[in-house]
Design an enzyme around this catalytic site. Structure first.
Site, mmCIF file in Angstrom:
data_model
loop_
_atom_site.group_PDB
_atom_site.id
_atom_site.type_symbol
_atom_site.label_atom_id
_atom_site.label_comp_id
_atom_site.label_asym_id
_atom_site.label_seq_id
_atom_site.Cartn_x
_atom_site.Cartn_y
_atom_site.Cartn_z
ATOM 1 N N CYS A 75 0.438 -8.794 -12.002
ATOM 2 C CA CYS A 75 0.922 -7.408 -11.955
ATOM 3 C C CYS A 75 -0.213 -6.531 -12.474
ATOM 4 O O CYS A 75 -0.441 -6.475 -13.688
ATOM 5 C CB CYS A 75 2.175 -7.235 -12.823
ATOM 6 N N CYS A 223 1.257 -0.191 -6.741
ATOM 7 C CA CYS A 223 1.222 -1.646 -6.920
ATOM 8 C C CYS A 223 -0.240 -2.048 -7.013
ATOM 9 O O CYS A 223 -0.981 -1.940 -6.030
ATOM 10 C CB CYS A 223 1.914 -2.341 -5.758
HETATM 11 N N1 LIG Z 1 3.588 -3.863 -9.328
HETATM 12 C C1 LIG Z 1 2.725 -4.998 -9.583
HETATM 13 C C2 LIG Z 1 2.929 -6.112 -8.605
HETATM 14 C C3 LIG Z 1 4.051 -6.932 -8.947
HETATM 15 C C4 LIG Z 1 4.102 -8.018 -7.958
HETATM 16 C C5 LIG Z 1 5.492 -8.514 -7.731
HETATM 17 N N2 LIG Z 1 6.223 -7.591 -6.898
HETATM 18 C C6 LIG Z 1 5.437 -9.868 -7.068
HETATM 19 O O1 LIG Z 1 4.347 -10.272 -6.650
HETATM 20 O O2 LIG Z 1 6.468 -10.493 -6.995
HETATM 21 C C7 LIG Z 1 1.270 -4.611 -9.598
HETATM 22 O O3 LIG Z 1 0.970 -3.506 -10.023
HETATM 23 O O4 LIG Z 1 0.431 -5.460 -9.209
#
Ligand SMILES: N[C@H](CCC[C@H](N)C(=O)O)C(=O)O
Length: 288
Positions: A75, A223
């Site tokens: 994350c 993300c």
């Molecule tokens: N928000 C996160 C990603 C979380 C990933 C999650 N959604 C998964 O891979 O299950 C980021 O800033 O990288």
């Protein structure tokens, strides 16, 4: 009663990616996935819950929960948030953080409240994403959505940056109903561990716009790992250079896919919103 009843938390965000930080260096047990989901569903909403835990061979360790209770190994935005908190507490400007995706190096950025995280080396093998069947060229796999003779989205690039990502190349991220297509693609059988789904619009050799449906969390304002996955996929498909600004709904991240060692360096801001303690009633229904 859950070990988290009355336990402190800090609500933060990274470019609007909602992060709930729980410091477990007091010895409290890590939440179950069910407890993490119960916290989100109680109204204390987040995209990811991230723990800060003691580590023998690093400054700290962390565990990452999506708001559906599933675990993620990476994350990016959340890693910047916990790194910033620990840097404020210790005065350090460099931290080693043990995650399920391996050790991550976080360093204080030049601008205030910005952090750079070395997210490690991307993996592109079909069985490293992972995919359910062999694809020799993961720069564009056979996956489409919409009518066979006129697919709406097709031929995504796939990458693993600690978690699985599929990136569809488009000319406008806003014309697609990602809220409708996202869950269909997230849960497509080609992705045995599900996947984060992104729409990417390359706007210059050093710039792209991104919109993300996150595995286990849905549409988010940003993300970090998707920005990393899109940047390296854009570079390996010769759409951009290896240093790009990725503009998400919540704002820009800078991604450098370093030439000499293929490490991905992600730089962006963090924001602290409020602190609190978990109401014990949140856990009344969970098995713990
Ligand atoms: N928000 C996160 C990603 C979380 C990933 C999650 N959604 C998964 O891979 O299950 C980021 O800033 O990288």
């Amino acid at each position: 009663m859950s070990a988290l009843a009355n336990h402190a938390f800090v609500k933060m965000n990274g470019l609007g990616n909602e992060i709930l930080v729980v410091d477990l260096r007091d010895g409290a047990a890590a939440p179950t996935g069910e407890e993490a989901r119960a916290i989100h569903e109680s109204g204390l909403r987040f995209d990811q819950l991230m723990t800060i835990e003691p580590a023998r061979t690093a400054d700290i360790a962390t565990r990452i929960y999506n708001n559906d209770g599933s675990l993620s190994s990476a994350c990016g935005n959340g890693t910047r948030c916990i790194a910033w908190l620990v840097m404020q507490e210790t005065g350090k400007n460099r931290l080693v953080i043990n995650s399920d995706a391996g050790p991550l190096i976080a360093t204080a950025g030049a601008a205030p409240q910005t952090i750079t995280v070395d997210m490690g080396v991307p993996r592109f093998g079909w069985n490293e994403i992972p995919l359910a069947e062999e694809f020799r060229d993961t720069r564009a796999i056979e996956l489409q959505i919409g009518p066979i003779d006129a697919p709406v989205l097709h031929s995504p690039s796939v990458a693993n940056v600690g978690n699985p990502h599929a990136i569809f190349w488009v000319d406008d991220v806003e014309v697609y109903d990602l809220g409708r297509f996202g869950p269909l693609l997230e849960n497509h059988p080609i992705f045995p561990e599900r996947a984060n789904i992104s729409l990417a619009h390359v706007t210059a050799p050093d710039a792209l716009t991104l919109k993300v449906w996150e595995r286990g969390a849905g549409l988010t304002r940003a993300c970090g790992t998707a920005a990393c996955a899109a940047a390296v996929s854009a570079a390996r498909t010769r759409r951009t250079d290896r240093s790009v600004t990725v503009t998400l709904p919540g704002g820009p991240l800078h991604i450098l896919w370093r030439e000499e060692d293929d490490h991905i360096l992600m730089t962006g801001p963090v924001e602290t919103e409020f602190e609190g303690r978990f109401d014990p009633a949140i856990f009344a229904g969970s098995a713990a």
